[in-house]
Design an enzyme around this catalytic site. Structure first.
Site, PDB file in Angstrom:
ATOM      1  N   SER A 168       0.807  -1.203   0.000  1.00 37.64           N
ATOM      2  CA  SER A 168       0.000   0.000   0.000  1.00 37.64           C
ATOM      3  C   SER A 168       0.853   1.273   0.000  1.00 37.64           C
ATOM      4  O   SER A 168       1.580   1.509  -0.965  1.00 37.64           O
ATOM      5  CB  SER A 168      -0.949  -0.058   1.209  1.00 37.64           C
ATOM      6  OG  SER A 168      -2.001   0.855   1.045  1.00 37.64           O
ATOM      7  N   ASP A 228      -8.822  -5.103  -5.605  1.00 38.90           N
ATOM      8  CA  ASP A 228      -8.593  -3.861  -4.854  1.00 38.90           C
ATOM      9  C   ASP A 228      -8.873  -2.664  -5.754  1.00 38.90           C
ATOM     10  O   ASP A 228      -8.367  -2.604  -6.877  1.00 38.90           O
ATOM     11  CB  ASP A 228      -7.132  -3.833  -4.378  1.00 38.90           C
ATOM     12  CG  ASP A 228      -6.777  -2.571  -3.605  1.00 38.90           C
ATOM     13  OD1 ASP A 228      -7.660  -2.003  -2.943  1.00 38.90           O
ATOM     14  OD2 ASP A 228      -5.586  -2.175  -3.655  1.00 38.90           O
ATOM     15  N   HIS A 273      -6.908  -5.982  -1.400  1.00 39.35           N
ATOM     16  CA  HIS A 273      -5.680  -5.234  -1.136  1.00 39.35           C
ATOM     17  C   HIS A 273      -4.633  -6.065  -0.379  1.00 39.35           C
ATOM     18  O   HIS A 273      -3.458  -6.025  -0.710  1.00 39.35           O
ATOM     19  CB  HIS A 273      -6.112  -4.034  -0.296  1.00 39.35           C
ATOM     20  CG  HIS A 273      -5.130  -2.948  -0.099  1.00 39.35           C
ATOM     21  ND1 HIS A 273      -4.780  -2.055  -1.087  1.00 39.35           N
ATOM     22  CD2 HIS A 273      -4.463  -2.550   1.005  1.00 39.35           C
ATOM     23  CE1 HIS A 273      -3.935  -1.161  -0.590  1.00 39.35           C
ATOM     24  NE2 HIS A 273      -3.717  -1.444   0.681  1.00 39.35           N
ATOM     25  N   GLU A 274      -5.076  -6.801   0.638  1.00 40.02           N
ATOM     26  CA  GLU A 274      -4.146  -7.547   1.493  1.00 40.02           C
ATOM     27  C   GLU A 274      -3.982  -8.961   0.928  1.00 40.02           C
ATOM     28  O   GLU A 274      -4.583  -9.923   1.406  1.00 40.02           O
ATOM     29  CB  GLU A 274      -4.659  -7.578   2.934  1.00 40.02           C
ATOM     30  CG  GLU A 274      -4.761  -6.186   3.544  1.00 40.02           C
ATOM     31  CD  GLU A 274      -5.229  -6.179   5.000  1.00 40.02           C
ATOM     32  OE1 GLU A 274      -4.960  -7.143   5.733  1.00 40.02           O
ATOM     33  OE2 GLU A 274      -5.869  -5.193   5.404  1.00 40.02           O
TER      34      GLU A 274
END
Ligand SMILES: *[C@@H]1O[C@H](CO)[C@@H](O)[C@H](O)[C@H]1NC(C)=O
Ligand SMILES: *[C@@H]1O[C@H](CO)[C@@H](O)[C@H](O)[C@H]1NC(C)=O
Ligand SMILES: *[C@@H]1O[C@H](CO)[C@@H](O)[C@H](O)[C@H]1NC(C)=O
Ligand SMILES: *[C@@H]1O[C@H](CO)[C@@H](O)[C@H](O)[C@H]1NC(C)=O
Ligand SMILES: *[C@@H]1O[C@H](CO)[C@@H](O)[C@H](O)[C@H]1NC(C)=O
Ligand SMILES: *[C@@H]1O[C@H](CO)[C@@H](O)[C@H](O)[C@H]1NC(C)=O
Ligand SMILES: *[C@@H]1O[C@H](CO)[C@@H](O)[C@H](O)[C@H]1NC(C)=O
Ligand SMILES: *[C@@H]1O[C@H](CO)[C@@H](O)[C@H](O)[C@H]1NC(C)=O
Ligand SMILES: *[C@@H]1O[C@H](CO)[C@@H](O)[C@H](O)[C@H]1NC(C)=O
Ligand SMILES: *[C@@H]1O[C@H](CO)[C@@H](O)[C@H](O)[C@H]1NC(C)=O
Ligand SMILES: *[C@@H]1O[C@H](CO)[C@@H](O)[C@H](O)[C@H]1NC(C)=O
Length: 562
Positions: free
Chosen positions: A225, A426, A481-482
């Site tokens: 990120s 994401d 995202h993760e």
């Protein structure tokens, strides 16, 4: 990139006594490299790590008001005395690296009953791992401590208490604890990525000096990120410090930089919000906006004086006022339309808000006296530091490219492996933007390379890679995202390949500068919309890594079997 602080609600149920964290009394003190003092302890077995691998945690005292928390885990499946060393930091700016530890690739997870669950895909199977909360005031790191509480979970701002009695109202009482003191205008809280680099380097010097047995071999850096800023800039700083041959400092043998769903270039990535939602769109066959919303986003991006013009003016002037205003304009008028219109998770387009994935149960675990004393913590745990977010906001760092692309190119020229990987569900740091950034790096041969499937031990294709020499761009399917939360198996296997200097596609080829993937010019796989959720998922639901969707409640499961 705007960070939804609402996701960072403290889950402190309020025992009235012992709300505050007593300073630990059992830390061992050592002096690390370059004179940095380190205070740490061995973490008892069973606190997170369930195997016999040893774990240590504590602080590197970088300055009188910068105490940087680390949590180290020995490699499980390799000899820790010869295994590589990898650091992990989360982004934000202001996010704690306990996110990576407890939600992504650390040795354990915490379930909805507060139980510790082993993570079979933990990256410390293959490498010694050190998780670092930076800069000061993030996570368990602190500046100077004070009793306080957090009246507004949305902002996360800490209010100082002048006594050790917590407010009596039942809403804020549960947020009462020991925190970094925000009133002291701490001069050492960095306001930019570049300003944060020295304390990170100092933390590594302290850690490596206190634990030379884990720091003799290679060093790998992993992040996510806002790590698209931290990763390139911090590592170029490490290389420049190495070149200075500073007496008493350790030469850090940097070999690999791994960045998951990074935020690199705001000019490209703010535009990618339009591409991901409108044209050419995401790969989930989900076009969320009607024509008038699409037009609004387009105009707020490209209209005269709007987002793109403001970001260009920021880049041309370098002015704090202009960059901060530009970034806030783009976040509020381009990025946030998604939140306002869809109420979806920015970090996973498949889920509505509130999204239960990845679960937040670990926050309550870290706010128990038992865990705090086991790890030597001085403060209560917060997932996000509003102080750091505010500090970076003053310079508009998020709206600046900060030389991240040039730094990646220089790292590659210095022989360092760089892997950009992106979960393709994401929105926040979406893969379309990441892909344009990967082309901008201008790695020799990358424009002639193509996308190929990545093979993994489960014989299921979870993504594709385009690689030239030591530089790779990876797209992961059915992942927010993760990435290590949603796709843990491929995340572990590409991590292992990258740090060993092997090709990402197969793990069978030792990469040299002539290596190139031969495949399609575009990554064309489409998931379709079967995993897009149109109702809010229960907070206690679990995520199924095989189906890419929530597991049905037990009741449904029984119905299905009947
Ligand atoms: C604590 O004291 C300071 C300075 O006297 C004051 O500004 C602040 O409002 C007080 N905080 C609370 C929570 O009463
Ligand atoms: C807080 O206390 C009030 C009055 O005692 C009660 O009505 C309310 O339900 C409580 N709220 C919570 C979140 O416990
Ligand atoms: C802070 O930690 C203490 C244990 O040391 C705990 O009792 C308290 O509930 C925590 N506060 C919050 C807000 O979680
Ligand atoms: C901290 O800085 C703010 C803004 O610059 C100022 O208003 C405030 O008085 C300062 N506080 C202290 C304790 O110096
Ligand atoms: C967005 O789409 C346009 C038109 O296809 C393309 O030129 C541009 O490079 C894309 N940008 C990003 C960040 O995806
Ligand atoms: C799901 O995908 C199908 C096939 O591409 C499409 O016809 C349908 O409109 C999509 N549904 C939604 C809700 O986007
Ligand atoms: C960031 O700074 C701008 C001023 O440039 C301000 O309007 C905005 O509220 C600030 N945002 C946050 C999250 O503090
Ligand atoms: C388009 O979507 C927006 C946001 O949901 C809504 O306010 C608006 O009424 C819609 N416009 C049309 C023409 O349907
Ligand atoms: C790549 O994987 C897809 C499934 O995602 C499969 O349909 C395709 O045949 C594979 N391509 C090659 C060259 O193996
Ligand atoms: C969520 O799941 C739990 C356990 O299955 C159940 O008891 C609860 O009623 C569910 N809540 C909602 C809002 O569906
Ligand atoms: C995930 O889904 C698969 C396929 O439906 C199923 O076989 C498996 O049991 C599920 N996993 C969990 C943990 O429920």
């Amino acid at each position: 990139m705007f960070l939804s602080i609402a996701a960072f609600i403290l889950l402190g149920a309020g025992a009235v006594h012992s709300q505050f964290v007593p300073p630990p009394t059992d830390l061992i003190t050592k002096t690390g490299y370059a004179g940095y003092k380190v205070r740490y302890k061995e973490v008892p077995k069973g606190i997170c790590e369930q195997s016999d691998a040893k774990s240590y945690s504590g602080y590197v005292d970088v300055s009188s008001d910068q105490h940087i928390f680390f949590w180290f885990f020995e490699a499980r499946d390799a000899d820790p005395k010869t295994a590589p060393l990898t650091s992990w930091i989360n982004g934000g700016p202001g996010s704690s690296s306990m996110i990576g530890l407890f939600q992504e690739q650390g040795p354990c997870r915490i379930d909805s009953n507060g139980n510790i669950v082993n993570n079979p895909y933990a990256w410390n199977r293959k490498s010694n791992m050190v998780f670092i909360d930076q800069p000061a005031t993030v996570g368990f790191s602190y500046s100077t401590t004070t009793p306080g509480y957090i009246p507004d979970a949305e902002s996360g701002e800490i209010v100082v208490l002048n006594s050790t009695s917590c407010p009596s109202d039942n809403i804020t009482q549960g947020t009462c604890g020991t925190y970094s003191n925000p009133l002291l205008n701490v001069t050492d809280i960095p306001t930019s990525t570049a300003a944060a680099a020295p304390a990170f380097w100092a933390t590594l010097q302290g850690f490596m000096g206190a634990f030379p047995q884990y720091s003799r071999e290679t060093f790998h850096f992993s992040t996510e990120s806002y790590g698209g800023h931290y990763g390139p800039v911090f590592n170029e700083y490490i290389e420049s410090q190495n070149a200075k041959n500073i007496p008493g400092a350790h030469r850090i043998s940097l070999e690999t930089v791994l960045i998951g769903n990074g935020w690199y270039n705001p000019l490209i990535q703010y535009q990618a919000y339009y591409n991901f939602t409108v044209f050419p769109g995401n790969t989930y066959d989900y076009a969320p906006y009607n024509a008038s919303t699409a037009e609004l986003v387009y105009d707020n991006l490209y209209g005269p004086g709007n987002c793109v013009d403001q970001l260009i003016e920021c880049a041309n002037t370098g002015s704090n006022v202009i960059c901060s205003a530009a970034d806030n304009y783009c976040a509020d008028n381009v990025e946030s339309i998604y939140d306002e219109v869809l109420n979806r998770d920015e970090y996973d387009i498949r889920e509505l808000e509130p999204d239960p994935f990845p679960p937040e149960f670990y926050v309550a675990y870290l706010n128990t006296g038992t865990v705090q004393s086991a790890i030597g913590a001085y403060v209560n745990y917060t997932e996000f530091s509003a102080e750091v977010g505010d500090a970076f906001n003053t310079t508009g760092d998020d709206g600046r490219e900060d030389g991240t692309v040039e730094d990646m190119r220089e790292l590659l020229e210095q022989g360092i492996t760089v892997m950009m990987y992106t979960g393709d569900a994401d929105y926040n740091c979406n893969w379309l933007g990441g892909q344009v950034v990967s082309q901008e790096v201008n790695q020799p041969g990358f424009d002639k390379a193509g996308y190929v499937n990545i093979s993994t031990s489960d014989c299921i294709v979870h993504g594709q890679v385009k690689q030239s020499g030591a530089f790779s761009f990876v797209r992961i399917y059915e992942s927010g995202h993760e990435v290590p939360f949603y796709q843990p198996l491929i995340a572990l296997e590409i991590f292992e390949r990258a740090i060993a200097g092997l090709d990402i596609a197969t793990g069978h080829v030792h990469v040299n500068s002539a290596y190139k993937t031969i495949g399609t010019p575009e990554s064309t796989y489409r998931e379709g919309n079967s995993t897009i959720q149109f109702s809010v998922v229960n907070t206690t639901a679990t995520y199924n890594i095989t189906t890419g969707a929530p597991n049905p409640p037990l009741r449904w499961a029984r119905l299905v079997k009947e």
